[in-house]
Scaffold this active site. Structure first.
Site, PDB file in Angstrom:
ATOM      1  N   ASP A 112      79.821  14.557   4.943  1.00  0.00           N
ATOM      2  CA  ASP A 112      79.286  14.934   3.629  1.00  0.00           C
ATOM      3  C   ASP A 112      78.571  16.267   3.720  1.00  0.00           C
ATOM      4  O   ASP A 112      78.679  17.094   2.807  1.00  0.00           O
ATOM      5  CB  ASP A 112      78.332  13.863   3.095  1.00  0.00           C
ATOM      6  CG  ASP A 112      77.734  14.299   1.764  1.00  0.00           C
ATOM      7  OD1 ASP A 112      78.519  14.422   0.799  1.00  0.00           O
ATOM      8  OD2 ASP A 112      76.527  14.564   1.683  1.00  0.00           O
ATOM      9  N   SER A 170      79.910  11.253  -2.144  1.00  0.00           N
ATOM     10  CA  SER A 170      78.840  11.967  -1.441  1.00  0.00           C
ATOM     11  C   SER A 170      77.551  11.137  -1.451  1.00  0.00           C
ATOM     12  O   SER A 170      76.924  10.908  -0.416  1.00  0.00           O
ATOM     13  CB  SER A 170      78.628  13.327  -2.120  1.00  0.00           C
ATOM     14  OG  SER A 170      77.414  13.919  -1.736  1.00  0.00           O
ATOM     15  N   HIS A 192      68.073   6.496  -5.564  1.00  0.00           N
ATOM     16  CA  HIS A 192      68.688   7.817  -5.408  1.00  0.00           C
ATOM     17  C   HIS A 192      68.908   8.441  -6.769  1.00  0.00           C
ATOM     18  O   HIS A 192      69.483   7.822  -7.665  1.00  0.00           O
ATOM     19  CB  HIS A 192      70.026   7.711  -4.669  1.00  0.00           C
ATOM     20  CG  HIS A 192      70.582   9.051  -4.290  1.00  0.00           C
ATOM     21  ND1 HIS A 192      70.393   9.595  -3.035  1.00  0.00           N
ATOM     22  CD2 HIS A 192      71.248   9.970  -5.010  1.00  0.00           C
ATOM     23  CE1 HIS A 192      70.948  10.793  -3.002  1.00  0.00           C
ATOM     24  NE2 HIS A 192      71.483  11.054  -4.190  1.00  0.00           N
TER      25      HIS A 192
HETATM   26  N1  URA Z   1      73.863  14.592  -4.837  1.00  0.00           N
HETATM   27  C1  URA Z   1      74.574  14.391  -3.700  1.00  0.00           C
HETATM   28  O1  URA Z   1      74.049  13.938  -2.698  1.00  0.00           O
HETATM   29  N2  URA Z   1      75.887  14.698  -3.725  1.00  0.00           N
HETATM   30  C2  URA Z   1      76.513  15.188  -4.808  1.00  0.00           C
HETATM   31  O2  URA Z   1      77.699  15.424  -4.753  1.00  0.00           O
HETATM   32  C3  URA Z   1      75.747  15.410  -5.983  1.00  0.00           C
HETATM   33  C4  URA Z   1      74.416  15.090  -5.977  1.00  0.00           C
END
Ligand code: URA
Length: 439
Positions: free
Chosen positions: A161, A183, A82
């Site tokens: 989220d 998040s 990620h």
């Molecule tokens: N990417 C995400 O998924 N959430 C965030 O808060 C920032 C970057």
């Protein structure tokens, strides 16, 4: 419990209990807590922060606001990666098939672009026919059959989220470490992977602009991942300058295929090789050195490119890796020439990302349509010498009226000098549960 009391509690810097966090996330997800109260609380969190216990509890609560996708029928260690968000960051498209070609399953749930940063789902959306919204059965079948599948996270994955992010995006509450950590990690906890490699970007085009902040964010996320039972490591990588030569969806598909062919931008290729090797390391494929060799072999043999094409086909996409004529194209091509002679000593990723977005590659509003063909191809990059009048970049857009504003923003990104600037560091640090290693 009353939301107003919890806003005041956080405003005065006191930590919230697990029950209070549950009350807030349940109330907000169910629509009982209104946006204006949630915005006030988010702003209080931005200013007063959250301790590690609060951040972990917030993450778990957000993760459990929806379904947890598990794919028990797929054996071996499933690895995810990620990125915290960058400009020209097409690494997922390149490293996922590399890792799958090395025998490690990649079951990846990705997102759309956020602000000036691009999103993998938007990039894949540029391939005609490519299905990015798969149901759980289709997702599992493709991971099982091909070894790699990239889908968008369904409405049911961490729905809290989705709601929170939309609100943060418009209330100036994105750049808070506990909120970013919760998040990102809530979605990783909901995803079927056993191990996670985090690519924490730092620099002008990243949410964490300083190395210190990026390392701190990485430590928080690694701790949460490990606490949730997923082996989690992080690399801190450069986002002062755009990654690679292209920004924009069709252009980034083309550049990704070039790297998978063993060509393309050297910086992009080297970041991808290291990220892929670290994913293999998480899957116990050997030492880092051995994993780098596996990655190089997968690229050299053409197996990584073949795996990418297999994934595209399995997800309904129509792509010819030798001819990109069927990809969405911009109707207007505009050349940007250098206003002076010298070395490029700065190419601010934030301004370049905004310029590409202005051309149509990103969204201005939540519901804006993306112009897949829009974007920027960089012919000169940081450290390059350029003569006045030489080609710096090519702009692609379908709207002539956007060129002037995009060019102004793009030129803000670039600074020239008469001497060659120092070589830029692409990878700064490795963070694991054992600590931080600066590279
Ligand atoms: N990417 C995400 O998924 N959430 C965030 O808060 C920032 C970057």
């Amino acid at each position: 419990m009353r939301t107003i009391d919890l806003i005041n509690k956080k405003k005065s810097g006191k930590p919230l209990s697990a029950d209070e966090i549950s009350f807030i996330i349940d109330g907000f997800t169910n629509g009982i807590i209104p946006d204006y109260q949630m915005s006030a609380l988010l702003m209080a969190i931005c200013f007063k922060g959250m301790n590690p216990r609060e951040t972990a509890e917030l993450t778990l609560k957000i993760a459990h606001s929806g379904e947890l996708v598990r794919l028990p029928s797929i054996g071996g260690i499933k690895v995810d990666k990620h990125s915290t968000g960058g400009v020209g960051d097409k690494t997922t498209l390149i490293i996922s098939p590399i890792v799958a070609a090395c025998g490690v399953s990649v079951a990846k749930m990705s997102g759309r672009g956020l602000g000036h940063t691009g999103g993998t789902i938007d990039k894949l959306g540029a391939i005609p026919g490519f299905k990015t919204a798969l149901n759980r059965e289709e997702f599992g079948e493709i991971v099982k059959g091909v070894g790699v599948c990239i889908t968008s996270a369904s409405e049911n994955i961490a729905p809290a989220d989705k709601k929170l992010y939309a609100l943060r995006d418009v209330t100036g509450t994105v750049d808070s470490m506990p909120l970013i950590a919760a998040s990102i990690m809530s979605k990783k906890i909901a995803s079927p992977s056993d191990a996670v490699l985090l690519d924490v970007k730092t620099g002008k085009g990243a949410f964490m602009t300083s190395l210190g902040e990026a390392v701190e964010l990485a430590k928080i996320m690694v701790d949460i991942g490990e606490f949730a039972g997923k082996k989690t490591n992080a690399l801190i990588t450069n986002m002062d300058i755009p990654l690679g030569e292209s920004i924009g969806n069709t252009l980034e598909i083309i550049e990704s295929v070039e790297v998978l062919k063993g060509r393309g931008d050297a910086d992009l290729a080297s970041v991808c090789k290291l990220l892929a090797a670290h994913m293999l390391l998480l899957a116990d494929k050997g030492s880092l050195e051995e994993c780098v060799k596996l990655v190089e072999e997968a690229l050299k043999s053409g197996r990584a490119l073949a795996k990418f094409m297999e994934m595209v086909e399995a997800q309904g996409g129509k792509l010819d890796f030798n001819n990109f004529d069927n990809l969405p194209k911009a109707s207007i091509i505009h050349k940007i020439k250098s206003p002076r002679t010298g070395y490029i000593c700065e190419m601010d990723a934030l301004s370049a990302g905004i310029a590409s977005s202005v051309l149509g590659a990103g969204r201005e509003r939540e519901d804006s349509e993306i112009d897949y063909g829009a974007g920027i191809w960089l012919h000169k990059k940081y450290g390059d010498y350029v003569e006045e009048g030489e080609l710096l970049a090519t702009f692609y857009t379908s709207d002539n009226s956007k060129i002037e504003a995009a060019a102004e923003k793009f030129m803000e990104a670039i600074k020239f000098d008469s001497t060659k600037p120092p070589q830029i560091k692409l990878i700064y640090a490795f963070v694991s549960k054992a600590g931080v290693e600066y590279l």
